[in-house]
Motif scaffolding. Sequence first.
Motif, PDB file in Angstrom:
ATOM      1  N   THR A   1       3.951  -3.247  10.213  1.00  0.00           N
ATOM      2  CA  THR A   1       4.877  -2.528   9.347  1.00  0.00           C
ATOM      3  C   THR A   1       5.400  -3.356   8.189  1.00  0.00           C
ATOM      4  O   THR A   1       5.817  -2.811   7.184  1.00  0.00           O
ATOM      5  CB  THR A   1       6.091  -2.011  10.145  1.00  0.00           C
ATOM      6  OG1 THR A   1       6.717  -3.135  10.771  1.00  0.00           O
ATOM      7  CG2 THR A   1       5.669  -1.022  11.204  1.00  0.00           C
TER       8      THR A   1
ATOM      9  N   ARG B   1       1.432  -7.136   4.241  1.00  0.00           N
ATOM     10  CA  ARG B   1       0.463  -6.463   3.386  1.00  0.00           C
ATOM     11  C   ARG B   1      -0.799  -6.127   4.168  1.00  0.00           C
ATOM     12  O   ARG B   1      -1.358  -5.042   4.023  1.00  0.00           O
ATOM     13  CB  ARG B   1       0.143  -7.393   2.215  1.00  0.00           C
ATOM     14  CG  ARG B   1      -0.778  -6.794   1.206  1.00  0.00           C
ATOM     15  CD  ARG B   1      -0.897  -7.727   0.012  1.00  0.00           C
ATOM     16  NE  ARG B   1      -2.232  -7.685  -0.535  1.00  0.00           N
ATOM     17  CZ  ARG B   1      -2.668  -6.756  -1.361  1.00  0.00           C
ATOM     18  NH1 ARG B   1      -1.863  -5.794  -1.731  1.00  0.00           N
ATOM     19  NH2 ARG B   1      -3.881  -6.775  -1.804  1.00  0.00           N
TER      20      ARG B   1
ATOM     21  N   LEU C   1      -0.288  -3.032   6.023  1.00  0.00           N
ATOM     22  CA  LEU C   1      -0.402  -1.859   5.145  1.00  0.00           C
ATOM     23  C   LEU C   1      -1.861  -1.499   4.943  1.00  0.00           C
ATOM     24  O   LEU C   1      -2.258  -0.331   4.998  1.00  0.00           O
ATOM     25  CB  LEU C   1       0.212  -2.163   3.777  1.00  0.00           C
ATOM     26  CG  LEU C   1       1.709  -2.007   3.588  1.00  0.00           C
ATOM     27  CD1 LEU C   1       2.071  -2.249   2.136  1.00  0.00           C
ATOM     28  CD2 LEU C   1       2.148  -0.617   4.009  1.00  0.00           C
ATOM     29  N   ILE C   2      -2.674  -2.540   4.675  1.00  0.00           N
ATOM     30  CA  ILE C   2      -4.095  -2.286   4.421  1.00  0.00           C
ATOM     31  C   ILE C   2      -4.753  -1.697   5.669  1.00  0.00           C
ATOM     32  O   ILE C   2      -5.555  -0.759   5.575  1.00  0.00           O
ATOM     33  CB  ILE C   2      -4.809  -3.595   3.982  1.00  0.00           C
ATOM     34  CG1 ILE C   2      -4.224  -4.071   2.651  1.00  0.00           C
ATOM     35  CG2 ILE C   2      -6.307  -3.381   3.855  1.00  0.00           C
ATOM     36  CD1 ILE C   2      -4.751  -5.403   2.168  1.00  0.00           C
TER      37      ILE C   2
ATOM     38  N   GLN D   1      -3.292   0.113   8.041  1.00  0.00           N
ATOM     39  CA  GLN D   1      -2.873   1.511   8.185  1.00  0.00           C
ATOM     40  C   GLN D   1      -3.602   2.409   7.199  1.00  0.00           C
ATOM     41  O   GLN D   1      -4.060   3.504   7.543  1.00  0.00           O
ATOM     42  CB  GLN D   1      -1.373   1.640   7.941  1.00  0.00           C
ATOM     43  CG  GLN D   1      -0.536   1.037   9.039  1.00  0.00           C
ATOM     44  CD  GLN D   1       0.936   1.310   8.783  1.00  0.00           C
ATOM     45  OE1 GLN D   1       1.327   2.446   8.525  1.00  0.00           O
ATOM     46  NE2 GLN D   1       1.745   0.287   8.816  1.00  0.00           N
ATOM     47  N   ALA D   2      -3.715   1.931   5.943  1.00  0.00           N
ATOM     48  CA  ALA D   2      -4.396   2.734   4.922  1.00  0.00           C
ATOM     49  C   ALA D   2      -5.871   2.883   5.276  1.00  0.00           C
ATOM     50  O   ALA D   2      -6.448   3.968   5.146  1.00  0.00           O
ATOM     51  CB  ALA D   2      -4.237   2.078   3.550  1.00  0.00           C
TER      52      ALA D   2
ATOM     53  N   THR E   1      -9.200   3.511   0.408  1.00  0.00           N
ATOM     54  CA  THR E   1      -8.799   2.113   0.545  1.00  0.00           C
ATOM     55  C   THR E   1      -9.901   1.181   0.035  1.00  0.00           C
ATOM     56  O   THR E   1      -9.632   0.199  -0.652  1.00  0.00           O
ATOM     57  CB  THR E   1      -8.480   1.802   2.019  1.00  0.00           C
ATOM     58  OG1 THR E   1      -7.587   2.794   2.498  1.00  0.00           O
ATOM     59  CG2 THR E   1      -7.830   0.439   2.165  1.00  0.00           C
TER      60      THR E   1
ATOM     61  N   HIS F   1     -10.391  -3.014  -1.245  1.00  0.00           N
ATOM     62  CA  HIS F   1     -10.172  -3.680   0.043  1.00  0.00           C
ATOM     63  C   HIS F   1     -11.433  -3.573   0.895  1.00  0.00           C
ATOM     64  O   HIS F   1     -12.053  -2.512   0.975  1.00  0.00           O
ATOM     65  CB  HIS F   1      -8.979  -3.062   0.768  1.00  0.00           C
ATOM     66  CG  HIS F   1      -7.716  -3.099  -0.035  1.00  0.00           C
ATOM     67  ND1 HIS F   1      -7.143  -4.282  -0.437  1.00  0.00           N
ATOM     68  CD2 HIS F   1      -6.945  -2.115  -0.557  1.00  0.00           C
ATOM     69  CE1 HIS F   1      -6.050  -4.015  -1.150  1.00  0.00           C
ATOM     70  NE2 HIS F   1      -5.916  -2.704  -1.241  1.00  0.00           N
TER      71      HIS F   1
ATOM     72  N   HIS G   1     -15.857  -1.373  -2.150  1.00  0.00           N
ATOM     73  CA  HIS G   1     -14.849  -2.403  -2.447  1.00  0.00           C
ATOM     74  C   HIS G   1     -15.417  -3.476  -3.372  1.00  0.00           C
ATOM     75  O   HIS G   1     -14.683  -4.067  -4.168  1.00  0.00           O
ATOM     76  CB  HIS G   1     -14.282  -2.998  -1.157  1.00  0.00           C
ATOM     77  CG  HIS G   1     -15.223  -3.878  -0.408  1.00  0.00           C
ATOM     78  ND1 HIS G   1     -16.054  -3.405   0.583  1.00  0.00           N
ATOM     79  CD2 HIS G   1     -15.476  -5.198  -0.498  1.00  0.00           C
ATOM     80  CE1 HIS G   1     -16.761  -4.405   1.066  1.00  0.00           C
ATOM     81  NE2 HIS G   1     -16.437  -5.504   0.430  1.00  0.00           N
TER      82      HIS G   1
ATOM     83  N   PHE H   1      -1.297   7.635   0.022  1.00  0.00           N
ATOM     84  CA  PHE H   1      -1.197   7.355   1.450  1.00  0.00           C
ATOM     85  C   PHE H   1       0.117   7.941   1.937  1.00  0.00           C
ATOM     86  O   PHE H   1       1.184   7.360   1.708  1.00  0.00           O
ATOM     87  CB  PHE H   1      -1.233   5.849   1.713  1.00  0.00           C
ATOM     88  CG  PHE H   1      -2.487   5.184   1.216  1.00  0.00           C
ATOM     89  CD1 PHE H   1      -3.742   5.621   1.638  1.00  0.00           C
ATOM     90  CD2 PHE H   1      -2.421   4.122   0.338  1.00  0.00           C
ATOM     91  CE1 PHE H   1      -4.906   5.002   1.182  1.00  0.00           C
ATOM     92  CE2 PHE H   1      -3.576   3.496  -0.120  1.00  0.00           C
ATOM     93  CZ  PHE H   1      -4.815   3.949   0.295  1.00  0.00           C
TER      94      PHE H   1
ATOM     95  N   MET I   1       3.576   6.317   3.792  1.00  0.00           N
ATOM     96  CA  MET I   1       3.976   5.042   3.202  1.00  0.00           C
ATOM     97  C   MET I   1       4.820   5.353   1.975  1.00  0.00           C
ATOM     98  O   MET I   1       4.655   6.394   1.346  1.00  0.00           O
ATOM     99  CB  MET I   1       2.751   4.241   2.774  1.00  0.00           C
ATOM    100  CG  MET I   1       1.909   3.793   3.947  1.00  0.00           C
ATOM    101  SD  MET I   1       0.695   2.639   3.392  1.00  0.00           S
ATOM    102  CE  MET I   1      -0.453   2.715   4.748  1.00  0.00           C
TER     103      MET I   1
ATOM    104  N   LEU J   1      -0.524  -1.438  -2.352  1.00  0.00           N
ATOM    105  CA  LEU J   1      -1.894  -1.338  -1.841  1.00  0.00           C
ATOM    106  C   LEU J   1      -2.922  -1.300  -2.968  1.00  0.00           C
ATOM    107  O   LEU J   1      -4.099  -1.544  -2.751  1.00  0.00           O
ATOM    108  CB  LEU J   1      -2.039  -0.097  -0.961  1.00  0.00           C
ATOM    109  CG  LEU J   1      -1.648  -0.324   0.493  1.00  0.00           C
ATOM    110  CD1 LEU J   1      -1.566   0.992   1.241  1.00  0.00           C
ATOM    111  CD2 LEU J   1      -2.651  -1.240   1.176  1.00  0.00           C
TER     112      LEU J   1
END
Lengths: 316, 231
Positions: A161, A164, A167-168, A170-171, A179, A184, B70, B87, B90, B98
């Motif tokens: 949570t 970074r 976050l990546i 979760q995305a 993503t 990424h 990517h 997203f 978030m 992100l």
Amino acid sequence: MSELLFFSLLNGIVTGLLLFMLASGLTLIFSMMGVLNFAHASFYMLGAYFAYTISLYVGFWLGLILAPLLVGVLGALVERYGLRYVHRWGHVAELIFTFGLAFLIEEVVQFIWGKETKAYHEPEILQFSLFTFFGQDFPAYKAFMLLVSIAIFIVLLLILTRSRIGLIIQAAITHPNMTAMLGHNVPLVFMGVFGVGCALAGLAGVIAGPALGTFPGMAVVLGSIVFVIVVVGGLGSLTGAFVASLLIGLLQTFAIALDYSVSDLLAVLNISVDAESALRDLWALSLPQVAPILPYLLLVLILIFRPTGLFGKRET
Amino acid sequence: MLEVKDLHAYYGKSHILQGVTFNVKEGEIVSLLGRNGVGRSTTIKSIMGEVAPQGSILYRGRQIAGLKAHEIARCGLGYVPENRDVFPGMTVRQNLLLGIKDMKVEGRWKMDDMFDMFPNLRNRADVDAGVLSGGEQQMLTMCRTLMGDPDLIMIDEPTEGLAPKIVEQVGDLLSEIARRGVSILLVEQKLAIALKISHRLYVMGHGHMVYEGTPDELKANEQIRKEWLEV
């Protein structure tokens, strides 16, 4: 009575948090692969065996660190060179692959370490009673299990949570294509999550090995319970996995501790049962006797009344 | 900068792109026009690697056809999808974070730039992106891609379904993007915007380009507009 409740509560939390270490990885891996990894509990077993062998040479504490790392690397390799390759043939192929892997690991474990339970013990420094409550001892090792599980839970929560990379992750789990198009490396993220998930299972094995026994059947014993947790909590939901882990942990310990039967309940309600009735064996069944099937009963009830699980969003 | 030659793409057995050829030069705004279903979105998606491309896609001299998404993004291509793929779950700030590919590299856009252009996003910086209005989500998707500091940004239908006032804001953002030296490949339905901001326009029909020209040339060419654009 109060000491019974107290110790059942503590033991339930210890079991629940241990289960969560397995369930959290499994549910994250499910979110990204879309299939349940049947071999997940096998990594838990490998953790225990690796730690056992390492502890013979360099002691328990190095095993605690090295074994999960080894299991994690093994898991990452399985994802990279196994699952990712099998993925192109769809979910059924992935499912069969993990199913086969579970059998393979069990056979290999028996081949290398044999069928008997290994003498893998907690370190001497933890072989004492932490406190005595109403004449009952609480072993220090259980407190240690509790501490490790809580620490892992907090670290996992913070990473997912607050960081970074969290976050990546979760995305990448919910929107892998978008993503990736933001630059990424999603396949790398998946390999990492798979590896860390396996390492967590391995760590659970390391600390559970001395307490629950290190034997070739340990994956099967826990594996099915972990699936129950993931389904009850809601497939892919970390919160759900946490709540369900504690729920199942408490359910199991309380069911064993409370020696009541249906006839006791009926007696409280002033209903008398004919001692000659055909169902008298059923009425006489005590909670500890049915404890092993309670999680599965819960699973069936959840599937009937709330198929998405407690916190799940998916329809399937 | 971007050189697409004889690009083909398939969805299952249907042959969507049938030899698309076009280019975008450094600092240029190029629009891809055409009716729905002629393959404009698919063109962008195959450049980004989301749809498997067959043919040649050169970006700054490098062959990017066949690279992973990517890797393509890290070459310096940005993509803003038409479905406003924020997203949800978030916050606006997390969405923007992100977009950054590498925290150590300072790009030409900062989060404050985005908030200055769209004060709405600043006010709602800590709000779940899933509850934003359609227009705000569109801004957020564009800003998120800009945070990755692309040199060429491909934007799919940014004004679709937006109120006229917000369409104007999108137009302003596009001009600002161009002013900072970013090239734009724009897929657009609204002829007015495309004519106003583009340097060059392509018209697409049935899986390949049917026309290329400047805004003035297209304005003058009633036949092309009738045959390929007007409904």
